[in-house]
Design a protein around this motif. Structure first.
Motif, PDB file in Angstrom:
ATOM      1  N   VAL A 293       0.923  -1.161  -0.155  1.00  0.00           N
ATOM      2  CA  VAL A 293      -0.036   0.124   0.197  1.00  0.00           C
ATOM      3  C   VAL A 293       0.727   1.252   0.064  1.00  0.00           C
ATOM      4  CG1 VAL A 293      -1.712   1.306   1.314  1.00  0.00           C
ATOM      5  CG2 VAL A 293      -1.955  -1.109   1.120  1.00  0.00           C
ATOM      6  N   VAL A 294       1.720   1.113   0.909  1.00  0.00           N
ATOM      7  CA  VAL A 294       2.745   2.556   1.056  1.00  0.00           C
ATOM      8  C   VAL A 294       3.581   2.764  -0.330  1.00  0.00           C
ATOM      9  CG1 VAL A 294       4.584   3.475   2.517  1.00  0.00           C
ATOM     10  CG2 VAL A 294       2.579   2.446   3.497  1.00  0.00           C
ATOM     11  N   GLU A 295       4.351   1.542  -0.637  1.00  0.00           N
ATOM     12  CA  GLU A 295       5.382   1.701  -1.621  1.00  0.00           C
ATOM     13  C   GLU A 295       4.528   1.482  -3.076  1.00  0.00           C
ATOM     14  OE1 GLU A 295       8.400   2.236  -0.877  1.00  0.00           O
ATOM     15  OE2 GLU A 295       8.226   1.990   1.386  1.00  0.00           O
ATOM     16  N   HIS A 296       3.674   0.828  -3.443  1.00  0.00           N
ATOM     17  CA  HIS A 296       3.242   0.745  -4.800  1.00  0.00           C
ATOM     18  C   HIS A 296       1.742   1.050  -4.687  1.00  0.00           C
ATOM     19  CE1 HIS A 296       6.688  -1.835  -5.391  1.00  0.00           C
ATOM     20  NE2 HIS A 296       6.584  -2.218  -3.931  1.00  0.00           N
ATOM     21  N   HIS A 297       1.125   1.998  -3.822  1.00  0.00           N
ATOM     22  CA  HIS A 297      -0.173   2.305  -4.002  1.00  0.00           C
ATOM     23  C   HIS A 297      -1.179   1.515  -4.267  1.00  0.00           C
ATOM     24  CE1 HIS A 297       2.342   6.079  -3.476  1.00  0.00           C
ATOM     25  NE2 HIS A 297       2.882   5.941  -4.256  1.00  0.00           N
ATOM     26  N   GLU A 298      -1.110   0.401  -3.808  1.00  0.00           N
ATOM     27  CA  GLU A 298      -2.230  -0.522  -3.957  1.00  0.00           C
ATOM     28  C   GLU A 298      -3.412  -0.131  -3.223  1.00  0.00           C
ATOM     29  OE1 GLU A 298      -2.255  -4.094  -5.449  1.00  0.00           O
ATOM     30  OE2 GLU A 298       0.005  -4.238  -5.917  1.00  0.00           O
ATOM     31  N   LYS A 299      -4.526  -0.662  -3.676  1.00  0.00           N
ATOM     32  CA  LYS A 299      -5.833  -0.127  -2.827  1.00  0.00           C
ATOM     33  C   LYS A 299      -6.027  -1.129  -1.771  1.00  0.00           C
ATOM     34  CE  LYS A 299      -8.002   1.860  -6.775  1.00  0.00           C
ATOM     35  NZ  LYS A 299      -8.321   1.222  -8.324  1.00  0.00           N
ATOM     36  N   PRO A 300      -6.149  -0.462  -0.572  1.00  0.00           N
ATOM     37  CA  PRO A 300      -6.406  -1.696   0.683  1.00  0.00           C
ATOM     38  C   PRO A 300      -7.434  -2.597   0.669  1.00  0.00           C
ATOM     39  CG  PRO A 300      -6.424   0.877   1.246  1.00  0.00           C
ATOM     40  CD  PRO A 300      -6.230   0.877  -0.158  1.00  0.00           C
ATOM     41  N   TYR A 301      -8.605  -1.964   0.416  1.00  0.00           N
ATOM     42  CA  TYR A 301      -9.463  -3.218   0.554  1.00  0.00           C
ATOM     43  C   TYR A 301      -9.427  -4.075  -0.463  1.00  0.00           C
ATOM     44  CZ  TYR A 301     -12.277  -0.859   4.193  1.00  0.00           C
ATOM     45  OH  TYR A 301     -12.688  -0.225   5.215  1.00  0.00           O
ATOM     46  N   ALA A 302      -9.135  -3.679  -1.931  1.00  0.00           N
ATOM     47  CA  ALA A 302      -8.944  -4.783  -2.855  1.00  0.00           C
ATOM     48  C   ALA A 302      -7.820  -5.755  -2.531  1.00  0.00           C
ATOM     49  CB  ALA A 302      -8.681  -4.245  -3.916  1.00  0.00           C
ATOM     50  N   LEU A 303      -6.961  -5.178  -1.949  1.00  0.00           N
ATOM     51  CA  LEU A 303      -5.568  -5.907  -1.510  1.00  0.00           C
ATOM     52  C   LEU A 303      -5.989  -6.991  -0.557  1.00  0.00           C
ATOM     53  CD1 LEU A 303      -2.658  -5.930  -2.291  1.00  0.00           C
ATOM     54  CD2 LEU A 303      -2.226  -4.626  -0.532  1.00  0.00           C
ATOM     55  N   ILE A 304      -6.721  -6.646   0.605  1.00  0.00           N
ATOM     56  CA  ILE A 304      -7.142  -7.446   1.649  1.00  0.00           C
ATOM     57  C   ILE A 304      -8.183  -8.490   1.085  1.00  0.00           C
ATOM     58  CG2 ILE A 304      -8.664  -7.539   3.691  1.00  0.00           C
ATOM     59  CD1 ILE A 304      -7.256  -4.637   4.108  1.00  0.00           C
ATOM     60  N   GLU A 305      -9.048  -8.010   0.013  1.00  0.00           N
ATOM     61  CA  GLU A 305      -9.996  -9.219  -0.329  1.00  0.00           C
ATOM     62  C   GLU A 305      -9.244 -10.252  -1.010  1.00  0.00           C
ATOM     63  OE1 GLU A 305     -13.543 -10.587  -0.652  1.00  0.00           O
ATOM     64  OE2 GLU A 305     -13.101  -8.596   0.356  1.00  0.00           O
ATOM     65  N   LYS A 306      -8.227  -9.978  -1.755  1.00  0.00           N
ATOM     66  CA  LYS A 306      -7.385 -10.965  -2.619  1.00  0.00           C
ATOM     67  C   LYS A 306      -6.812 -12.085  -1.584  1.00  0.00           C
ATOM     68  CE  LYS A 306      -3.761  -9.472  -5.200  1.00  0.00           C
ATOM     69  NZ  LYS A 306      -3.271  -8.544  -5.712  1.00  0.00           N
ATOM     70  N   HIS A 307      -6.159 -11.194  -0.440  1.00  0.00           N
ATOM     71  CA  HIS A 307      -5.176 -11.893   0.316  1.00  0.00           C
ATOM     72  C   HIS A 307      -6.303 -12.981   1.207  1.00  0.00           C
ATOM     73  CE1 HIS A 307      -1.067 -11.072   0.152  1.00  0.00           C
ATOM     74  NE2 HIS A 307      -1.488  -9.969  -0.634  1.00  0.00           N
ATOM     75  N   LEU A 308      -7.241 -12.363   1.717  1.00  0.00           N
ATOM     76  CA  LEU A 308      -8.378 -13.236   2.415  1.00  0.00           C
ATOM     77  C   LEU A 308      -8.801 -14.438   1.658  1.00  0.00           C
ATOM     78  CD1 LEU A 308      -9.337 -12.307   5.216  1.00  0.00           C
ATOM     79  CD2 LEU A 308     -11.502 -11.604   4.193  1.00  0.00           C
ATOM     80  N   ASN A 309      -8.921 -14.257   0.233  1.00  0.00           N
ATOM     81  CA  ASN A 309      -9.294 -15.452  -0.520  1.00  0.00           C
ATOM     82  C   ASN A 309      -8.040 -16.574  -0.519  1.00  0.00           C
ATOM     83  OD1 ASN A 309     -11.812 -14.723  -1.369  1.00  0.00           O
ATOM     84  ND2 ASN A 309     -11.286 -13.525  -2.841  1.00  0.00           N
ATOM     85  N   SER A 310      -7.074 -16.021  -0.516  1.00  0.00           N
ATOM     86  CA  SER A 310      -5.848 -17.027  -0.601  1.00  0.00           C
ATOM     87  C   SER A 310      -5.822 -17.745   0.578  1.00  0.00           C
ATOM     88  CB  SER A 310      -4.463 -16.347  -1.148  1.00  0.00           C
ATOM     89  OG  SER A 310      -3.899 -15.538   0.116  1.00  0.00           O
ATOM     90  N   ILE A 311      -5.869 -17.015   1.911  1.00  0.00           N
ATOM     91  CA  ILE A 311      -6.001 -17.556   3.121  1.00  0.00           C
ATOM     92  C   ILE A 311      -6.846 -18.772   3.188  1.00  0.00           C
ATOM     93  CG2 ILE A 311      -6.345 -17.162   5.577  1.00  0.00           C
ATOM     94  CD1 ILE A 311      -5.031 -14.521   5.534  1.00  0.00           C
ATOM     95  N   LEU A 312      -7.994 -18.430   2.798  1.00  0.00           N
ATOM     96  CA  LEU A 312      -9.079 -19.241   2.935  1.00  0.00           C
ATOM     97  C   LEU A 312      -8.938 -20.391   1.975  1.00  0.00           C
ATOM     98  CD1 LEU A 312     -12.207 -17.043   2.907  1.00  0.00           C
ATOM     99  CD2 LEU A 312     -11.414 -18.122   4.594  1.00  0.00           C
ATOM    100  N   LYS A 313      -8.281 -20.555   0.814  1.00  0.00           N
ATOM    101  CA  LYS A 313      -7.935 -21.322   0.002  1.00  0.00           C
ATOM    102  C   LYS A 313      -7.099 -22.218   0.739  1.00  0.00           C
ATOM    103  CE  LYS A 313      -8.725 -20.166  -4.729  1.00  0.00           C
ATOM    104  NZ  LYS A 313      -8.357 -18.888  -5.342  1.00  0.00           N
ATOM    105  N   GLU A 314      -5.931 -21.681   1.406  1.00  0.00           N
ATOM    106  CA  GLU A 314      -4.932 -22.307   2.015  1.00  0.00           C
ATOM    107  C   GLU A 314      -5.605 -23.060   3.284  1.00  0.00           C
ATOM    108  OE1 GLU A 314      -1.213 -21.204   4.149  1.00  0.00           O
ATOM    109  OE2 GLU A 314      -1.789 -19.455   2.770  1.00  0.00           O
ATOM    110  N   ILE A 315      -6.626 -22.684   3.753  1.00  0.00           N
ATOM    111  CA  ILE A 315      -7.436 -23.372   4.752  1.00  0.00           C
ATOM    112  C   ILE A 315      -8.079 -24.799   4.325  1.00  0.00           C
ATOM    113  CG2 ILE A 315      -9.227 -23.450   6.585  1.00  0.00           C
ATOM    114  CD1 ILE A 315      -8.576 -20.403   7.238  1.00  0.00           C
ATOM    115  N   GLU A 316      -8.530 -24.320   3.123  1.00  0.00           N
ATOM    116  CA  GLU A 316      -9.466 -25.519   2.454  1.00  0.00           C
ATOM    117  C   GLU A 316      -8.360 -26.723   2.278  1.00  0.00           C
ATOM    118  OE1 GLU A 316     -11.923 -24.377  -0.933  1.00  0.00           O
ATOM    119  OE2 GLU A 316     -12.796 -22.938   0.160  1.00  0.00           O
ATOM    120  N   GLN A 317      -7.283 -26.369   1.749  1.00  0.00           N
ATOM    121  CA  GLN A 317      -6.380 -27.356   1.260  1.00  0.00           C
ATOM    122  C   GLN A 317      -5.856 -28.205   2.342  1.00  0.00           C
ATOM    123  OE1 GLN A 317      -3.599 -24.930  -0.869  1.00  0.00           O
ATOM    124  NE2 GLN A 317      -5.176 -24.852  -2.905  1.00  0.00           N
ATOM    125  N   ARG A 318      -5.871 -27.908   3.312  1.00  0.00           N
ATOM    126  CA  ARG A 318      -5.326 -28.378   4.794  1.00  0.00           C
ATOM    127  C   ARG A 318      -6.104 -29.854   4.984  1.00  0.00           C
ATOM    128  NH1 ARG A 318      -2.762 -26.466   9.483  1.00  0.00           N
ATOM    129  NH2 ARG A 318      -0.752 -25.551   8.341  1.00  0.00           N
TER     130      ARG A 318
END
Lengths: 318, 134
Positions: A293-318
């Motif tokens: 967010v600070v260095e590359h000016h990404e949008k916080p909510y969109a970024l969090i949404e993306k990462h949340l999805n990847s965390i959930l996927k990771e949980i599913e694969q366990r």
């Protein structure tokens, strides 16, 4: 641990005190211990006493303990004082006003520091109640830290709330506001020998008339002078009568169920948070997000949404 | 994370000079400990019972009346009787040098007389942390 549970059920003071520390320190033994005690809980009456710093909560409580002891009730008190946000230390001084009960085997007073928990109580207060309940105390009273307008969490722990007010802290508009005035069942105007006490009583009653549904009995408003031992019998009588009403009307049952619901929510959410923190390097991941967010000016909510999805996927694969 | 240490500061006996006890209580709070303060004129029985209910790690006794040889050992003895000899008792106040060996022998772990720095008390507490971190 079976031993410890048995000792608590027998009412052994040292074991109860130890168990409270286990709960308070979130020691590994906490969860199995509470589960073992749980079947023996539910018999105690739980009151909360709250109000501004210096309103006279501890002194009132000292008088209430004495009155309840005359009726042979065993009383446990959880007195919460604030932890310093700067040093982590605390002065726990509530019990000073109740020390004359120190040698009464029917009274157990335990001081708790809030340890960073907001809301006027300590994070572990809820579980400490269970230890006392299982140990057979008839009445458990939680004394909150001196509160302001919004530290109302004691309402989610107690069957009934005694709200202590004193004259000189504002007009009836204060009494109209959301927050602390909404949680009281019994309203106590302490320091009634001071100027403005009668006026405060009138104002509180005036405001309460807006709140009360027609079927419910009005909330008692009692004037006391705790240091002079005046008005205490009236408080006890009003509290008992109101508790009876809560019981008969089914509200007590409702409150207790709501309490359990809230507790389950809290526990589940805490556990999920722990899992995420322990297994998904949350701290590290957040650090990376901040950088993006600070260095590359990404949008916080969109970024969090993306990462949340990847965390959930990771949980599913366990 | 270190266990949060709990310390009871109590004044046995009949003197009302609580400035020292309050100063120590306040300083120990600032050092990050949870301090239970019970005020003046506490009987040894009330102090022992309070220490057990509060599950403290240390009891600090303050006394300026001269009755320390009676009251300090009494607190230690009561804690022993209640199977709570793991609670460490220390004392402070106007205590003559000549009484110290007797008090130590009676189980008072340390005596701090006027002029002691708070750092010395904290050092004593931290040195004993392993003993109370059960």
């Amino acid at each position: 641990m079976k031993d410890l549970t048995q000792q608590i059920l027998n009412g052994d003071i040292r074991s109860i005190a130890r168990a409270i520390s286990i709960v308070e320190n979130n020691a590994p033994l906490k969860e199995p211990l509470l589960d073992e005690l749980y079947p023996f809980c539910g018999k105690a009456m739980i009151w909360g006493i709250t109000g501004a710093p210096g309103a006279g909560k501890s002194t009132l409580l000292d008088r209430i303990i004495a009155a309840e002891r005359e009726q042979q009730r065993r009383v446990a008190v959880i007195a919460v004082d604030p932890t310093s946000p700067f040093t982590g230390g605390a002065i726990l001084g509530d019990r000073l006003r109740m020390q004359r009960h120190a040698l009464d085997s029917g009274v157990f007073i335990r001081s708790m520091a809030s340890r960073g928990y907001l809301g006027g109580i300590a994070g572990a207060t809820r579980d400490v109640i269970k230890v006392f309940d299982a140990a057979g105390y008839d009445l458990i009273i939680i004394e909150t830290i001196g509160v302001g307008q919004s530290e109302v969490e004691v309402v989610s722990l107690a069957d009934m709330i005694l709200l202590v007010l004193v004259p000189g802290l504002g007009d009836e508009i204060q009494a109209l506001k959301a927050g602390i005035m909404e949680i009281g069942d019994i309203f106590i105007i302490n320091k009634k020998d001071r100027e403005g006490a009668v006026k405060l009583k009138t104002e509180v009653e005036y405001v309460l008339r807006f709140k009360n549904e027609s079927s419910a009995p009005p909330n008692p408003v009692i004037m006391t002078a705790a240091t002079l031992n005046e008005g205490i019998a009236e408080v006890i009588a009003a509290a008992e009568q109101y508790f009876q009403y809560l019981t008969d009307s089914g509200q007590l049952e409702q409150r207790r169920r709501q309490r359990l619901r809230q507790e389950f929510y809290d526990i589940v959410l805490t556990k999920i948070q722990q899992v995420v923190e322990n297994h998904y390097n949350l701290t590290q991941k957040v650090e990376r997000l901040v950088e993006l967010v600070v260095e590359h000016h990404e949008k916080p909510y969109a970024l969090i949404e993306k990462h949340l999805n990847s965390i959930l996927k990771e949980i599913e694969q366990r | 994370m270190n266990k949060k240490l709990r310390i009871l500061i109590a004044k046995p006996g009949l003197d009302g000079h609580d400035r020292g006890a309050k100063y120590v209580a306040r300083a120990l709070k600032d050092a990050g400990y949870e301090v239970i303060y019970t005020g003046i004129r506490q009987s040894p029985e009330a102090i022992a019972q309070t220490a057990i209910q509060e599950d403290v790690d240390f009891v600090g006794l303050s006394l300026l009346s001269g009755a320390h040889n009676e009251l300090f050992p009494r607190v230690v003895q009561l804690l022993r009787e209640k199977q709570a000899s793991d609670i460490i008792v220390f004392g402070g106040g106007v205590i003559p040098e000549s009484d110290m060996p007797f008090l130590k022998e009676q189980g008072i772990a340390a005596i701090f007389t006027p002029g002691t720095s708070i750092a010395a008390i904290i050092e004593f507490i931290e040195a004993n942390r392993p003993r109370v971190s059960h």
